[in-house]
Design a protein around this motif. Structure first.
Motif, PDB file in Angstrom:
ATOM      1  N   ARG A 142       0.820  -1.209   0.000  1.00 27.60           N
ATOM      2  CA  ARG A 142       0.000   0.000   0.000  1.00 27.60           C
ATOM      3  C   ARG A 142       0.861   1.270   0.000  1.00 27.60           C
ATOM      4  O   ARG A 142       0.608   2.210  -0.768  1.00 27.60           O
ATOM      5  CB  ARG A 142      -0.902  -0.005   1.238  1.00 27.60           C
ATOM      6  N   LEU A 143       1.876   1.293   0.870  1.00 25.97           N
ATOM      7  CA  LEU A 143       2.715   2.485   0.991  1.00 25.97           C
ATOM      8  C   LEU A 143       3.770   2.556  -0.104  1.00 25.97           C
ATOM      9  O   LEU A 143       4.239   3.633  -0.458  1.00 25.97           O
ATOM     10  CB  LEU A 143       3.407   2.492   2.367  1.00 25.97           C
ATOM     11  N   HIS A 144       4.183   1.368  -0.573  1.00 27.00           N
ATOM     12  CA  HIS A 144       5.167   1.262  -1.648  1.00 27.00           C
ATOM     13  C   HIS A 144       6.465   1.984  -1.288  1.00 27.00           C
ATOM     14  O   HIS A 144       7.176   1.542  -0.392  1.00 27.00           O
ATOM     15  CB  HIS A 144       4.548   1.785  -2.948  1.00 27.00           C
ATOM     16  N   LEU A 145       6.778   3.118  -1.920  1.00 21.52           N
ATOM     17  CA  LEU A 145       8.053   3.797  -1.704  1.00 21.52           C
ATOM     18  C   LEU A 145       8.166   4.389  -0.302  1.00 21.52           C
ATOM     19  O   LEU A 145       9.274   4.591   0.204  1.00 21.52           O
ATOM     20  CB  LEU A 145       8.241   4.899  -2.755  1.00 21.52           C
ATOM     21  N   ARG A 146       7.050   4.687   0.358  1.00 21.58           N
ATOM     22  CA  ARG A 146       7.078   5.288   1.688  1.00 21.58           C
ATOM     23  C   ARG A 146       7.207   4.231   2.782  1.00 21.58           C
ATOM     24  O   ARG A 146       7.362   4.570   3.959  1.00 21.58           O
ATOM     25  CB  ARG A 146       5.806   6.100   1.915  1.00 21.58           C
ATOM     26  N   TYR A 147       7.150   2.959   2.407  1.00 20.77           N
ATOM     27  CA  TYR A 147       7.177   1.878   3.395  1.00 20.77           C
ATOM     28  C   TYR A 147       8.441   1.922   4.255  1.00 20.77           C
ATOM     29  O   TYR A 147       8.375   1.879   5.489  1.00 20.77           O
ATOM     30  CB  TYR A 147       7.075   0.522   2.687  1.00 20.77           C
TER      31      TYR A 147
END
Length: 318
Positions: free
Chosen positions: A145-150
């Motif tokens: 869901r967050l992808h790069l912000r994970y």
């Protein structure tokens, strides 16, 4: 004559519910109409899986500790799960074995001592496992869901903080059995139901996110940026593979916990009998066995864990 029979039955129930120590009654201690073979079988299962759970989870812990690439939030959560499963192997299985054996040999003191200890340890450690598996499912969902912000939001420190919170809560929950054993059973039903629901929600949404990513990548691959999109697809596929691997852990946990959940619900809705107690003991053993099966899922589905375990074994045997 009917009245006399009813009075006799009522008297037998009253005797059966007479406490022998703490929250255990004669019904808990009785073998009932069942053959001792059932209880001996349960003893053997607990003895065998105690060794398997202790050895396999200790190996997983050493493998994760020695492998830098597994020092991630996901690896930290799996470390916490293996630690609770190790506790089941070292504490819960042997104590439960002792309690059931005490019923067979008719030793009330051993039954009470082992029974009190196993109720506290099992309630604590099994809730740790359940909540950790739920946290793993949420971690995999957030990774997609967050992808790069994970990596920015989900860190090892936060994973450790979450595990400490789970252990503190579960330890307090397990200790509550000494004072409010009925409340513990009711709360356990609620926790199991909520945890399985959250995990189900996570994996359903993981499936939806993966489908969404696939459709976007399929459209974009027709554009000029084919190389970048291939790389993005590989990243999504990697996260998806990890999610599916932990999904098997969740499925196994759901299969192991559901019979116990149903048994406890029936006992709470009616009353304890020797048949219900035997069912409770067998379904509780199934939950404990889950701690031996989790490492097999890690090694089967998670390649990094598999490689780390192989390297650890080579190091130990060389």
């Amino acid at each position: 004559m009917l009245i006399q029979r009813e009075n006799k039955t009522s008297s037998e129930v009253k005797i059966g519910l007479e406490e022998i120590c703490y929250h255990f009654t004669n019904t808990h201690f009785s073998l009932g109409e069942f053959s001792p073979a059932w209880y001996i079988f349960n003893c053997v299962v607990n003895a065998v899986f105690s060794i398997i759970a202790a050895a396999s989870n200790l190996l997983i812990l050493v493998a994760i500790r020695r492998t830098p690439s597994l020092h991630t939030p996901s690896g930290t959560l799996l470390f916490g799960l293996a630690l609770s499963d190790l506790g089941v192997g070292l504490l819960v299985h042997p104590l439960f074995f002792s309690q059931i054996l005490a019923k067979v040999i008719r030793n009330k003191e051993l039954f009470c001592g082992a029974g009190i200890a196993v109720e506290i340890a099992a309630n604590a450690l099994c809730i740790v496992s359940l909540l950790t598996v739920t946290a793993v499912s949420m971690d995999r969902y957030l990774a997609l869901r967050l992808h790069l912000r994970y990596k920015e939001l989900i860190t090892i420190k936060r994973a450790i903080f979450l595990l400490v919170g789970i252990w503190l809560f579960s330890s307090t929950f397990g200790s509550m059995w000494l004072w409010e054993h009925q409340l513990v059973k009711i709360v356990a039903i609620i926790i199991i139901t909520i945890s399985l629901s959250i995990a189900s929600f996570s994996y359903i949404n993981i499936y939806r996110v993966v489908l969404h990513h696939r459709s976007i990548i399929h459209v974009q691959r027709t554009q000029v940026q084919a190389f970048d999109k291939d790389e993005e697809e590989l990243n999504v596929q990697s996260i998806k593979k990890q999610a599916m691997s932990t999904f098997w852990v969740y499925c196994l946990l759901a299969v192991c916990f559901t019979p116990y959940l149903c048994t406890v619900a029936v006992i709470e809705a009616t009353h304890i009998t020797t048949a219900a107690r035997l069912s409770y003991e067998l379904t509780a053993t199934l939950i404990f066995v889950n701690s031996s099966l989790n490492p097999l899922i890690y090694c089967w589905r998670l390649r990094e864990i598999n490689d780390a375990v192989r390297q650890t074994l080579r190091g130990l045997l060389s």
